[in-house]
Design an enzyme around this catalytic site. Structure first.
Site, PDB file in Angstrom:
ATOM      1  N   LYS A   1      64.701  68.868 -20.934  1.00  0.00           N
ATOM      2  CA  LYS A   1      65.624  67.809 -20.521  1.00  0.00           C
ATOM      3  C   LYS A   1      65.498  67.614 -19.012  1.00  0.00           C
ATOM      4  O   LYS A   1      65.670  68.558 -18.232  1.00  0.00           O
ATOM      5  CB  LYS A   1      67.039  68.240 -20.902  1.00  0.00           C
ATOM      6  CG  LYS A   1      68.026  67.118 -21.050  1.00  0.00           C
ATOM      7  CD  LYS A   1      69.304  67.679 -21.670  1.00  0.00           C
ATOM      8  CE  LYS A   1      70.413  66.683 -21.657  1.00  0.00           C
ATOM      9  NZ  LYS A   1      71.708  67.334 -21.854  1.00  0.00           N
TER      10      LYS A   1
HETATM   11  C1  E4P Z   1      74.176  65.791 -23.345  1.00  0.00           C
HETATM   12  O1  E4P Z   1      73.012  65.591 -23.446  1.00  0.00           O
HETATM   13  C2  E4P Z   1      74.949  65.461 -22.129  1.00  0.00           C
HETATM   14  O2  E4P Z   1      74.630  66.336 -21.104  1.00  0.00           O
HETATM   15  C3  E4P Z   1      76.415  65.518 -22.469  1.00  0.00           C
HETATM   16  O3  E4P Z   1      76.631  64.767 -23.649  1.00  0.00           O
HETATM   17  C4  E4P Z   1      77.329  65.053 -21.351  1.00  0.00           C
HETATM   18  O4  E4P Z   1      78.634  64.991 -21.859  1.00  0.00           O
HETATM   19  P1  E4P Z   1      79.935  64.874 -20.925  1.00  0.00           P
HETATM   20  O5  E4P Z   1      79.923  63.545 -20.262  1.00  0.00           O
HETATM   21  O6  E4P Z   1      81.090  65.029 -21.875  1.00  0.00           O
HETATM   22  O7  E4P Z   1      79.850  65.999 -19.926  1.00  0.00           O
END
Ligand code: E4P
Length: 221
Positions: A87
């Protein structure tokens, strides 16, 4: 639409996996830190545990922000298990690194995406997934679902293979709306996934069936 769970909590990952509908897991540094994961060894061991639970793509986020370091960290993460997807944040060196990973057979998830332009760049670089952050967009009084629709339309017109991974999901309704808008994947905390089960008419209907069923004597066993 595929379902990923958006957590590094092993108990929650197991619970969602046991439901039989889980296709993968996403994590980020905030979610890993919440579970008390520390140091390179700790990170590697934790991802191994997640990969042992779920047979699907597991997103592991780099902390580096410079091209060489992103590549170095991403290679280490990818070596943990064949299901690891690296990622990478939507920044200039991140896009360059995604292209490098694509050319070298390493799958990526481009994260922190908030616009259609960013989604086009991620697709051009060959990311397997692009992660628009729906909830954070809604938090700022913009429309996260509209962004999913826009990216879905662009990707269809242009024939991009990158999958839209709707992230930052806050509710069960978000999941339904993402499915309608054309997201290929929805990554959600456990609560919105379990919330999809709920309907008061289901509870009322089941109570009545069970009550009437008792009049029939014992069930077929
Ligand atoms: C996942 O890939 C993201 O990092 C995550 O969904 C972010 O979520 P949040 O905005 O609730 O922190």
């Amino acid at each position: 639409m595929k379902f990923f769970i958006d957590t590094a909590n092993l108990a929650q990952i197991k619970e969602a996996n046991e439901l039989g509908i889980l296709d993968g897991v996403t994590t980020n540094p905030s979610l890993m830190s919440k579970e008390g994961i520390k140091g390179e060894e700790g990170v590697i061991e934790h991802y191994k545990k997640i990969c042992d639970i779920v047979d699907g793509d597991i997103s592991a986020e780099v902390l580096a922000t410079e091209f060489d370091k992103i590549v170095e960290e991403g290679k280490k993460l990818a070596a943990i298990h064949p299901n690891i997807v690296v990622k990478v944040p939507m920044i200039k060196d991140g896009v360059k690194a995604i292209k490098w990973f694509t050319d070298n057979g390493i799958a990526t998830n481009c994260t922190l995406v908030f616009s259609a332009g960013q989604a086009i760049l991620a697709a051009k670089a060959g990311a397997r997934y692009v992660s628009p952050f729906i909830g954070r967009i809604d938090d700022g009084n913009w429309d996260g679902i509209q962004l999913i629709e826009q990216i879905a339309s662009i990707y269809t017109i242009q024939g991009f293979q990158t999958q839209i991974l709707a992230a930052s999901i806050r509710s069960s309704l978000h999941i339904v709306k993402c499915a309608e808008a054309g997201a290929h994947v929805c990554t959600c905390p456990l609560e919105p996934i379990m919330g999809l089960l709920k309907h008061p008419l289901t509870d009322i209907g089941l109570a009545k069936f069970l009550e009437d069923g008792k009049k029939m004597g014992s069930a077929i066993a």
